[in-house]
Design a protein around this motif. Structure first.
Motif, PDB file in Angstrom:
ATOM      1  N   HIS A   1      77.289 -25.299 -67.053  1.00  0.00           N
ATOM      2  CA  HIS A   1      77.951 -24.039 -67.539  1.00  0.00           C
ATOM      3  C   HIS A   1      77.205 -23.759 -68.947  1.00  0.00           C
ATOM      4  O   HIS A   1      76.261 -24.574 -69.446  1.00  0.00           O
ATOM      5  N   GLU A   2      76.989 -22.494 -69.205  1.00  0.00           N
ATOM      6  CA  GLU A   2      76.423 -22.002 -70.630  1.00  0.00           C
ATOM      7  C   GLU A   2      77.567 -22.305 -71.684  1.00  0.00           C
ATOM      8  O   GLU A   2      78.304 -21.882 -71.962  1.00  0.00           O
TER       9      GLU A   2
ATOM     10  N   ASP B   1      79.015 -22.954 -75.238  1.00  0.00           N
ATOM     11  CA  ASP B   1      78.984 -21.909 -76.515  1.00  0.00           C
ATOM     12  C   ASP B   1      78.571 -22.949 -77.491  1.00  0.00           C
ATOM     13  O   ASP B   1      78.358 -24.113 -77.513  1.00  0.00           O
TER      14      ASP B   1
ATOM     15  N   ARG C   1      67.084 -26.062 -72.624  1.00  0.00           N
ATOM     16  CA  ARG C   1      67.115 -25.031 -73.532  1.00  0.00           C
ATOM     17  C   ARG C   1      65.709 -24.507 -74.075  1.00  0.00           C
ATOM     18  O   ARG C   1      65.841 -23.204 -74.161  1.00  0.00           O
TER      19      ARG C   1
ATOM     20  N   HIS D   1      64.766 -21.930 -71.481  1.00  0.00           N
ATOM     21  CA  HIS D   1      65.545 -21.012 -71.432  1.00  0.00           C
ATOM     22  C   HIS D   1      65.239 -19.928 -72.903  1.00  0.00           C
ATOM     23  O   HIS D   1      65.315 -18.829 -72.622  1.00  0.00           O
TER      24      HIS D   1
END
Length: 115
Positions: free
Chosen positions: A16-17, A19, A98, A101
């Motif tokens: 999942h992304e 936080d 990351r 992304h």
């Protein structure tokens, strides 16, 4: 560890992304775990679980930290040496993803409807 706690930790490890608080919690655990053996990481995991109480009602950062301790403990079970993030394939994969992304161009924002 109870089955409920195990289910919560497994869910926290699902892709999942995360936080910012989850990312920071995992980074902090990795920093603390660096140099630890399996038994030391297992003791840290048990302490975190005891402090957290009911993981289902804990915030996402607490669950992420506990899940990272669980993952590292599992990794060290077969590893035989101290933990090092630089040799942790999971961590290196996350960091690479990351970076990729962040480098990817963002699509333009949609235009407001005409009307």
């Amino acid at each position: 560890m109870t089955d409920d706690a195990e289910d919560v930790l497994e869910a926290a490890l699902e892709p999942h992304e995360p936080d910012a608080a989850e990312v920071e919690a995992r980074r902090h655990v990795r920093d603390l775990a660096t140099g630890m053996t399996h038994h030391e990481a297992e003791a840290a995991l048990e302490a975190v679980l005891a402090d957290a109480g009911d993981l289902e009602s804990a915030d996402a950062a607490v669950r992420a930290g506990a899940a990272e301790w669980q993952r590292i403990t599992d990794l060290l079970l077969d590893h035989g040496g101290p933990y090092a993030p630089d040799t942790d394939a999971y961590v290196q994969g996350q960091l690479t993803a990351r970076d990729h992304h962040r480098d990817r161009p963002r699509p333009p924002a949609p235009s407001p409807p005409a009307g």
